[in-house]
Enzyme design. Structure first.
Site, mmCIF file in Angstrom:
data_model
loop_
_atom_site.group_PDB
_atom_site.id
_atom_site.type_symbol
_atom_site.label_atom_id
_atom_site.label_comp_id
_atom_site.label_asym_id
_atom_site.label_seq_id
_atom_site.Cartn_x
_atom_site.Cartn_y
_atom_site.Cartn_z
ATOM 1 N N HIS A 1 0.821 -1.223 0.000
ATOM 2 C CA HIS A 1 0.000 0.000 0.000
ATOM 3 C C HIS A 1 0.850 1.267 0.000
ATOM 4 O O HIS A 1 0.309 2.369 -0.127
ATOM 5 C CB HIS A 1 -0.934 0.025 1.215
ATOM 6 N N ASP B 1 -2.457 -10.928 -2.201
ATOM 7 C CA ASP B 1 -3.004 -10.438 -0.937
ATOM 8 C C ASP B 1 -4.479 -10.089 -1.184
ATOM 9 O O ASP B 1 -4.859 -9.755 -2.316
ATOM 10 C CB ASP B 1 -2.229 -9.199 -0.503
ATOM 11 N N ASP C 1 -4.221 -13.022 4.237
ATOM 12 C CA ASP C 1 -5.482 -12.420 4.673
ATOM 13 C C ASP C 1 -6.658 -12.878 3.813
ATOM 14 O O ASP C 1 -7.788 -12.431 4.018
ATOM 15 C CB ASP C 1 -5.402 -10.889 4.692
ATOM 16 N N HIS D 1 -6.048 -7.532 -0.434
ATOM 17 C CA HIS D 1 -6.226 -6.114 -0.728
ATOM 18 C C HIS D 1 -5.503 -5.710 -2.011
ATOM 19 O O HIS D 1 -4.455 -6.282 -2.347
ATOM 20 C CB HIS D 1 -5.687 -5.264 0.432
#
Length: 338
Positions: free
Chosen positions: A151, A188, A268, A190
């Protein structure tokens, strides 16, 4: 902190199997003219004894660190190669760091403590990612049990990510490893908006991002720079997920010919993870990792794996079991010489 209080910070560098270096800080806070309780007195004696022992080992640690720095295994890669000076300066504010890692109480601590206890461990993991690229080029694969701060981009951090280790790793590969084409496989849960912004319109980098569009970061600008976007909605189960992954890898293999794969392997996606919101079983994650490693190894492409996000205690066991599975399938070697 009270007046007339003495604070000494003693960094003790040590080496680590998963970081280029690790620093342990020993803090002694001794108020003057204050009566010590028996327990506190014993604690201070224990601390001083430990410090004396550490001091006796300092020469050995210095020599060990010197060998690391002089070896061909280590390269100094300045963060400024990716991050702007203004962004790095912003990390001198504890409030800014607190917002980036989403832990509000961090804003209350002096920045010297934040640097040592928060940002220094982040930088260790960045070093691990960069080192993994070098090892992958030499040996075919490498895993950093950490990193994957997808991120963060050159100008901005967020989502627990303070440094853009993926971008730094790839720039290192371009400059130091004579690599000209890199594929990011970001699995991931995200969206990896950080590296997507860093490599916007950079044809040397191909991004396959398989993510849940209904969760953070909702970065629609960064989505424009994904070469191969695979969206998996909340509640997606193992079989559906793996089917989409098979299809995505087949397309990627026909579309781009990389010289290095950077695999962001967040756990995740695990069923029950409060942030990922997907329903992938532990066995499904092992299967996922096996598919990605097989994709790279069968094409003789060096692969770097980063463990990235995962917000349940069970993630550690899932990662370990996946590595054991990779070893059993002869996709990695966990022997003495690995």
């Amino acid at each position: 902190m009270q007046k007339n209080m003495h604070c000494r910070v003693t960094p003790i560098p040590t080496d680590s199997t998963r970081n280029l270096c690790e620093s342990v800080a020993n803090f002694r806070v001794l108020p003057q003219n204050q009566t010590l309780s028996v327990s506190l007195y014993r604690y201070i004696l224990t601390t001083m004894s430990s410090s004396a022992s550490a001091s006796s080992d300092s020469d050995e640690e210095t020599l060990r660190r010197s060998r690391i720095l002089k070896s061909k295994l280590y390269f100094d890669v300045p963060l400024s190669k990716v991050h702007s000076e203004s962004y790095l300066n912003s990390l001198k504010s504890s409030a800014n760091v607190a917002m980036i890692i989403e832990v509000p109480p961090v804003a209350l601590f002096p920045n010297c403590l934040v640097q040592q206890k928060v940002l220094h461990p982040f930088r260790n993991q960045v070093g691990g990612t960069i080192l993994a690229a070098k090892l992958a080029k030499e040996r075919g694969w490498a895993i950093n049990v950490g990193g994957g701060f997808h991120h963060c981009c050159g100008e901005k951090g967020g989502g627990f990510c303070a440094y853009a280790d993926i971008s730094l790793c790839i720039h290192y590969a371009f400059v130091q490893l004579n690599i000209s084409r890199v594929m990011i496989i970001d699995l991931d849960a995200h969206q990896g908006n950080g590296h997507e912004l860093d490599f916007a319109n950079d044809r040397r980098v191909y991004i396959l991002d398989m993510y849940n569009p209904g969760i953070y970061p909702f970065d629609y600008e960064a989505r424009r720079y994904i070469d191969q976007k695979v969206e998996v909605a909340s509640g997606t189960t193992t079989n559906e997920y793996l089917k989409k992954l098979d299809e995505a890898l087949e397309v990627a293999g026909h579309t781009f010919d990389p010289e290095l794969v950077v695999y962001n392997a967040g756990t995740d996606i695990l069923d029950g993870d409060p942030l990922g919101r997907l329903k992938i079983s532990p066995g499904g994650i092992a299967n996922r990792d096996e598919k990605v490693f097989r994709f790279a190894r069968e094409r003789n492409i060096p692969i770097v794996m980063l463990t990235s996000g995962g917000y349940m205690k069970s993630s550690a066991r899932v990662i370990a079991d996946s590595m054991i599975n990779l070893s059993k399938k002869s996709l990695i070697d966990l022997g003495e010489n690995a």
